[in-house]
Design an enzyme around this catalytic site. Structure first.
Site, PDB file in Angstrom:
ATOM      1  N   LYS A 258       0.871  -1.183   0.000  1.00 58.14           N
ATOM      2  CA  LYS A 258       0.000   0.000   0.000  1.00 58.14           C
ATOM      3  C   LYS A 258       0.908   1.233   0.000  1.00 58.14           C
ATOM      4  CE  LYS A 258      -3.961   2.025   2.509  1.00 58.14           C
ATOM      5  NZ  LYS A 258      -4.830   1.941   3.694  1.00 58.14           N
TER       6      LYS A 258
ATOM      7  N   SER B 157      -9.839   2.245   2.553  1.00 56.46           N
ATOM      8  CA  SER B 157      -8.918   2.944   1.669  1.00 56.46           C
ATOM      9  C   SER B 157      -7.917   2.054   0.944  1.00 56.46           C
ATOM     10  CB  SER B 157      -8.145   3.986   2.479  1.00 56.46           C
ATOM     11  OG  SER B 157      -7.336   3.340   3.448  1.00 56.46           O
TER      12      SER B 157
ATOM     13  N   SER C 121     -10.272  -0.033   6.695  1.00 57.12           N
ATOM     14  CA  SER C 121      -9.622   0.037   5.382  1.00 57.12           C
ATOM     15  C   SER C 121      -8.992  -1.244   4.880  1.00 57.12           C
ATOM     16  CB  SER C 121      -8.567   1.136   5.382  1.00 57.12           C
ATOM     17  OG  SER C 121      -9.196   2.367   5.235  1.00 57.12           O
TER      18      SER C 121
HETATM   19  N1  GLN Z   1     -13.243   4.589   5.828  1.00 56.49           N
HETATM   20  C1  GLN Z   1     -12.645   4.969   7.050  1.00 56.49           C
HETATM   21  C2  GLN Z   1     -12.317   6.425   7.046  1.00 56.49           C
HETATM   22  O1  GLN Z   1     -12.494   7.047   6.060  1.00 56.49           O
HETATM   23  C3  GLN Z   1     -11.450   4.126   7.333  1.00 56.49           C
HETATM   24  C4  GLN Z   1     -10.167   4.568   6.766  1.00 56.49           C
HETATM   25  C5  GLN Z   1      -9.041   3.682   7.160  1.00 56.49           C
HETATM   26  O2  GLN Z   1      -9.224   2.645   7.805  1.00 56.49           O
HETATM   27  N2  GLN Z   1      -7.842   4.107   6.801  1.00 56.49           N
HETATM   28  O3  GLN Z   1     -11.892   6.952   8.026  1.00 56.49           O
END
Ligand code: GLN
Length: 461
Positions: free
Chosen positions: A67, A142, A166
């Site tokens: 990532k 994400s 995410s």
């Molecule tokens: N969707 C969640 C957010 O926008 C999680 C993001 C993440 O886990 N990095 O905060």
């Protein structure tokens, strides 16, 4: 995941992965960088070692995707954010160091929502990644690029970060396993910070057993991250046999897609027929988790993102004649709208007039949630729950409506606030062919047991 038997070579594995990466890049837009040169060089070095009978690591020659919020000198580390374009990291994240020490070879950096803010990978400066089963739908986020890279068979595993779902949500949108470990299991050193009190490093893989090996390799105390826990393996053991599985009654409601509720029911029946005991209970404080998360996380985001000023890393705006202007324009041009929204919310909830009303209240709600999970794990070994209220949605459907995007996270964020481990397991597809996943949640440090339990579910399925 071994090639030491010489039935294949590191070079042929890496070449195949790179070829697939380029092929699917056209359609799915998975990578921010493909590591053509140094991946092959490393593969040659591993093959040479094997030919000479020298010992190699447990992941020797295994290609993986990283990532793009993990720092390493290979490629630019951008976190899919304009403000980090051109940033060449002088350091290597501890997790990357551990994987590479075992011979794993990074073949590409994967796309994410900029700074990991989002649930669809549409907030990336480089544009969205497409879902592995339907090009018109989101990959989830994400860590969308990593999930799709594993789902399409480009690599056997990929890294991710999970601050509020995410890893688990994109894993479920693409039919792969994804582990978000107990907070502190794997070092966060060298990972672009989102919200330091919930950020976790984890993995995607097509087999639960692969996750076990990756956790064994990467877990452990790190003097560069003082929140890391010692001895992952000594703290988590698994006893085969009958288990008590908790089902949260509040999650069976109309806000959750009927096909997901059906998948949960089917799994519950399967568990029962395999001799496991189902325990149902309410967890009334979980309804506060999303609101608490979207106060605590932006607060930490606003603090963590203050370091991006155009002076030290990556992008610098050209249209400024004073220092103040330079900060202003760099941050204005460099951050995505979602990043700015979180900086604004975070600064607001931390401001002296609002701190008690918002931040402190959210922190109290977090304690209630931690206690509620502790009480739940008095009654059961693991909780089985949906990961998200719906399967992968259409590209563009939520990206301009932040609240509906935040609601995506309603089932995934509670355990981040409590620091608990969660594992997405694939459980089939919708009638339209979209992947469905469920999450197994365990008490703190039950990571290994979660993975082992998931393995037994597969055998019996
Ligand atoms: N969707 C969640 C957010 O926008 C999680 C993001 C993440 O886990 N990095 O905060």
């Amino acid at each position: 995941m071994q090639i030491a038997d010489q039935t294949t070579s590191a070079v042929s594995l890496v070449q195949a992965a790179l070829k697939k990466a380029h092929h699917f890049q056209e359609t799915h837009h998975i990578f921010t960088f493909i590591n053509d040169e140094s991946a092959l060089e490393k593969a040659r070095a591993i093959d040479a070692k094997i030919a000479q009978g020298e010992p190699v690591g447990r992941l020797a020659g295994v290609p993986y995707a990283l990532k793009d919020n993990f720092l390493s000198p290979e490629g630019e580390t951008t976190a899919s954010a304009h403000i980090l374009t051109g940033f060449q990291s002088p350091i290597t994240a501890t997790a990357v160091q551990k994987l590479e020490a075992e011979g794993a070879i990074m073949i590409g950096r994967t796309n994410l929502d900029a700074f990991a803010h989002g649930s669809s990978t549409e907030n990336s400066y480089y544009g969205p990644t497409q879902n592995s089963k339907d090009l018109e739908r989101v990959a989830g986020g994400s860590s969308g690029g990593s999930a799709v890279a594993v789902a399409l068979g480009i690599v056997p595993f990929a890294t991710g970060t999970d601050t509020g779902g995410s890893i688990r949500q994109p894993a479920s949108f693409n039919g792969v396993y994804g582990i978000k470990p107990t907070y502190g299991t794997i070092s966060r050193y060298g990972v672009v910070a989102m919200a330091s009190s919930t950020d976790c490093v984890g993995f995607f893989a097509r087999e639960a057993a692969d996750l076990d090996l990756l956790m064994e390799i990467c877990a452990g105390q790190d003097s560069k991250d003082l929140t890391t826990l010692p001895d992952y393996y000594q703290t988590s053991s698994f006893k085969p046999g009958s288990h008590k599985i908790g089902i949260v009654k509040d999650f069976d409601n109309d806000a959750i897609d009927p096909e997901i509720r059906q998948a949960l029911k089917t799994k519950v029946e399967e568990l029962q027929s395999n001799g496991h005991e189902i325990v149902e209970f309410d967890m009334p404080t979980l309804k506060y988790a999303l609101a608490a998360y979207y106060i605590i996380v932006p607060a930490e985001v606003s603090s963590n993102l203050s370091r991006h000023d155009g002076i030290r890393y990556g992008f610098r705006s050209q249209q400024s004649d004073s220092l103040g202007d330079l900060y202003y324009h760099t941050r204005d041009e460099g951050f995505m709208p979602e990043n700015k929204r979180r900086i604004m919310i975070g600064s607001f909830v931390l401001s002296s007039g609002s701190y008690d009303a918002y931040y402190l209240k959210a922190a109290k709600a977090r304690t209630l949630i931690i206690n509620e999970y502790a009480a739940a794990f008095e009654k059961c070994d693991f909780i089985l729950a949906p990961v998200s209220p719906n399967p992968a949605f259409k590209l563009g459907a939520k990206v301009n409506d932040p609240v509906s995007m935040y609601l995506e996270d309603v089932l995934s964020v509670p355990l981040n606030l409590a620091g608990l481990p969660g594992l997405t397991i694939p459980v089939g597809q919708t009638a339209a062919g979209l992947d469905l996943g469920l999450q197994l949640v365990g008490p703190r440090r039950s990571d290994r047991a979660l993975i082992k339990f998931a393995e037994t579910l597969k055998e019996k399925a």
